[in-house]
Write an enzyme that holds these catalytic residues in place. Structure first.
Site, PDB file in Angstrom:
ATOM      1  N   GLU A  34      -7.388   3.623  -7.881  1.00 52.63           N
ATOM      2  CA  GLU A  34      -6.850   4.940  -8.269  1.00 52.63           C
ATOM      3  C   GLU A  34      -5.823   4.805  -9.395  1.00 52.63           C
ATOM      4  O   GLU A  34      -5.351   3.697  -9.690  1.00 52.63           O
ATOM      5  CB  GLU A  34      -6.218   5.637  -7.064  1.00 52.63           C
ATOM      6  CG  GLU A  34      -5.009   4.902  -6.500  1.00 52.63           C
ATOM      7  CD  GLU A  34      -4.050   5.818  -5.750  1.00 52.63           C
ATOM      8  OE1 GLU A  34      -3.585   6.795  -6.356  1.00 52.63           O
ATOM      9  OE2 GLU A  34      -3.767   5.533  -4.576  1.00 52.63           O
ATOM     10  N   LYS A 168       1.084   6.241   4.425  1.00 52.59           N
ATOM     11  CA  LYS A 168       2.478   6.029   4.046  1.00 52.59           C
ATOM     12  C   LYS A 168       3.391   6.426   5.192  1.00 52.59           C
ATOM     13  O   LYS A 168       3.217   7.481   5.786  1.00 52.59           O
ATOM     14  CB  LYS A 168       2.811   6.836   2.797  1.00 52.59           C
ATOM     15  CG  LYS A 168       2.384   6.101   1.550  1.00 52.59           C
ATOM     16  CD  LYS A 168       2.575   6.956   0.346  1.00 52.59           C
ATOM     17  CE  LYS A 168       1.698   8.173   0.443  1.00 52.59           C
ATOM     18  NZ  LYS A 168       0.830   8.412  -0.669  1.00 52.59           N
TER      19      LYS A 168
HETATM   20  N1  PSU Z   1       0.244   5.311  -2.270  1.00 58.13           N
HETATM   21  C1  PSU Z   1       1.173   4.745  -3.065  1.00 58.13           C
HETATM   22  N2  PSU Z   1       1.593   5.432  -4.143  1.00 58.13           N
HETATM   23  C2  PSU Z   1       1.050   6.638  -4.464  1.00 58.13           C
HETATM   24  C3  PSU Z   1       0.052   7.223  -3.634  1.00 58.13           C
HETATM   25  C4  PSU Z   1      -0.308   6.507  -2.545  1.00 58.13           C
HETATM   26  O1  PSU Z   1       1.640   3.644  -2.813  1.00 58.13           O
HETATM   27  O2  PSU Z   1       1.442   7.196  -5.482  1.00 58.13           O
HETATM   28  C5  PSU Z   1      -0.608   8.535  -4.004  1.00 58.13           C
HETATM   29  C6  PSU Z   1      -2.121   8.422  -3.729  1.00 58.13           C
HETATM   30  O3  PSU Z   1      -2.783   8.755  -4.926  1.00 58.13           O
HETATM   31  C7  PSU Z   1      -2.389   9.435  -2.654  1.00 58.13           C
HETATM   32  C8  PSU Z   1      -1.374  10.484  -2.997  1.00 58.13           C
HETATM   33  O4  PSU Z   1      -3.713   9.909  -2.673  1.00 58.13           O
HETATM   34  O5  PSU Z   1      -0.204   9.690  -3.281  1.00 58.13           O
HETATM   35  C9  PSU Z   1      -1.185  11.472  -1.880  1.00 58.13           C
HETATM   36  O6  PSU Z   1      -0.553  12.595  -2.394  1.00 58.13           O
HETATM   37  P1  PSU Z   1      -0.522  13.965  -1.551  1.00 58.13           P
HETATM   38  O7  PSU Z   1       0.295  13.633  -0.340  1.00 58.13           O
HETATM   39  O8  PSU Z   1       0.154  14.971  -2.464  1.00 58.13           O
HETATM   40  O9  PSU Z   1      -1.956  14.314  -1.256  1.00 58.13           O
END
Ligand code: PSU
Ligand code: MN
Length: 310
Positions: A34, A168
């Protein structure tokens, strides 16, 4: 319109790097990566250094990396060096999940893909395995905010194996697991019985399933593929011990970062990058080293899983 026709239409929007095109033609193992982690997850220049390092890790394991991003109305599958530099240094990149992908493409803006959008692109491009850091999930307080990442819906519908270090830890992990179960997503901890929590090896929560080798994961994916309309699979790979920040220590930083986000009224797609950035400050950069180590660890495992699928 049949689903195969739709896929044909999407193919016109895809631009492969030379390396990825050759790998597809030669049936080599491929690993999607990604780009939100580059633009919104880590500061420059560590973001671009890490992106290159992770690609090198995948090549060292005998697979081919395909970093995915949106540029000039195209889904880039594999980024050439100068495009990776442009993306890492740009300050106006859209964070693109499923809801944002078509907007970024139709307006030709720079877009970094989240787990959800990377899964969409990887599937359209014919890639089955994808390495990331941590997936999005159900945010703490979601019963008020309704903030649930589109990553979970994508895992339910798109047949890509996502190799992560778990959800996370700033999320509500039990609720995230509940949603994944409801949506029919197998969650498999790698080499441990416990679900890892991104920066920490432990979450205090038992993983639904546990497997101990890439070949076992390959066997599961092979069976899952036989079911029509099956979705993705989530692999939760704990961060190496040497690089972890123990859970007892992380909890304080996470709570403080979430409180700061609430106080500053940060909402929607800005929440995750804001909280990650605040934790980076609170740990004086230590969380970044952990983040880099776990992404590299996931990339290596993803390469070995991809090799099983050839
Ligand atoms: N994990 C990381 N750093 C990030 C992300 C995940 O270590 O920046 C990103 C990924 O792209 C994940 C997104 O899909 O955060 C999730 O964002 P949201 O909670 O707005 O869907
Ligand atoms: Mn969200």
């Amino acid at each position: 319109m049949t689903s195969s026709t739709k896929l044909e239409n999407i193919k016109d929007l895809i631009e492969y790097s030379d390396e990825v095109r050759a790998a597809l033609a030669d049936n080599k193992p491929l690993v999607a990566l990604e780009s939100t982690i580059i633009t919104h997850g880590m500061p420059f220049p560590r973001n671009v250094e890490t992106a290159r390092q992770v690609e090198a890790d995948i090549r060292e394991e005998g697979a081919v990396p395909a970093t995915i991003a949106l540029m000039d109305g195209k889904i880039m599958v594999g980024l050439e060096d100068d495009d990776l530099d442009r993306l890492a240094q740009a300050t106006d990149v859209m964070k693109c999940s499923r809801a944002d992908l078509t907007f970024a493409l139709s307006t030709g803006q720079f877009g970094a893909t989240t787990v959800a959008a990377t899964m969409m692109a990887a599937h359209a491009a014919g890639l089955k395995v994808f390495a990331t850091g941590g997936i999005g999930g159900v945010h703490k307080g979601a019963e008020e905010s309704f903030d649930v990442s589109a990553d979970l819906d994508e895992l339910a519908r798109t047949p890509v194996c996502v190799v992560s270090a778990g959800a996370k830890a700033l999320l509500d992990i039990p609720k995230t697991l509940e949603v994944l179960e409801t949506k029919g997503v197998p969650v498999i901890a790698y080499g441990t019985e416990e679900l890892p929590a991104f920066w920490s090896r432990q979450s205090g929560i038992k993983a639904p399933y546990s497997l101990n080798s890439p070949s076992e994961i390959g066997a599961l994916l092979e069976i899952r593929e036989r079911f029509e309309d099956h979705g993705g699979v989530l692999i939760a790979n704990p961060v190496p011990q040497a690089n972890e920040i123990p859970r007892s220590e992380m909890t304080g930083y996470i709570d403080a970062a979430i409180r700061k986000a609430e106080m500053e009224n940060v909402k929607g797609k800005d929440v995750t990058p804001f909280v990650l950035g605040t934790i980076l400050d609170l740990t004086h950069g230590r969380s970044l080293e952990t983040n880099i180590a776990l992404v590299r660890n996931n990339a290596r495992l993803a390469a070995r899983i991809a090799a099983e699928l050839i």
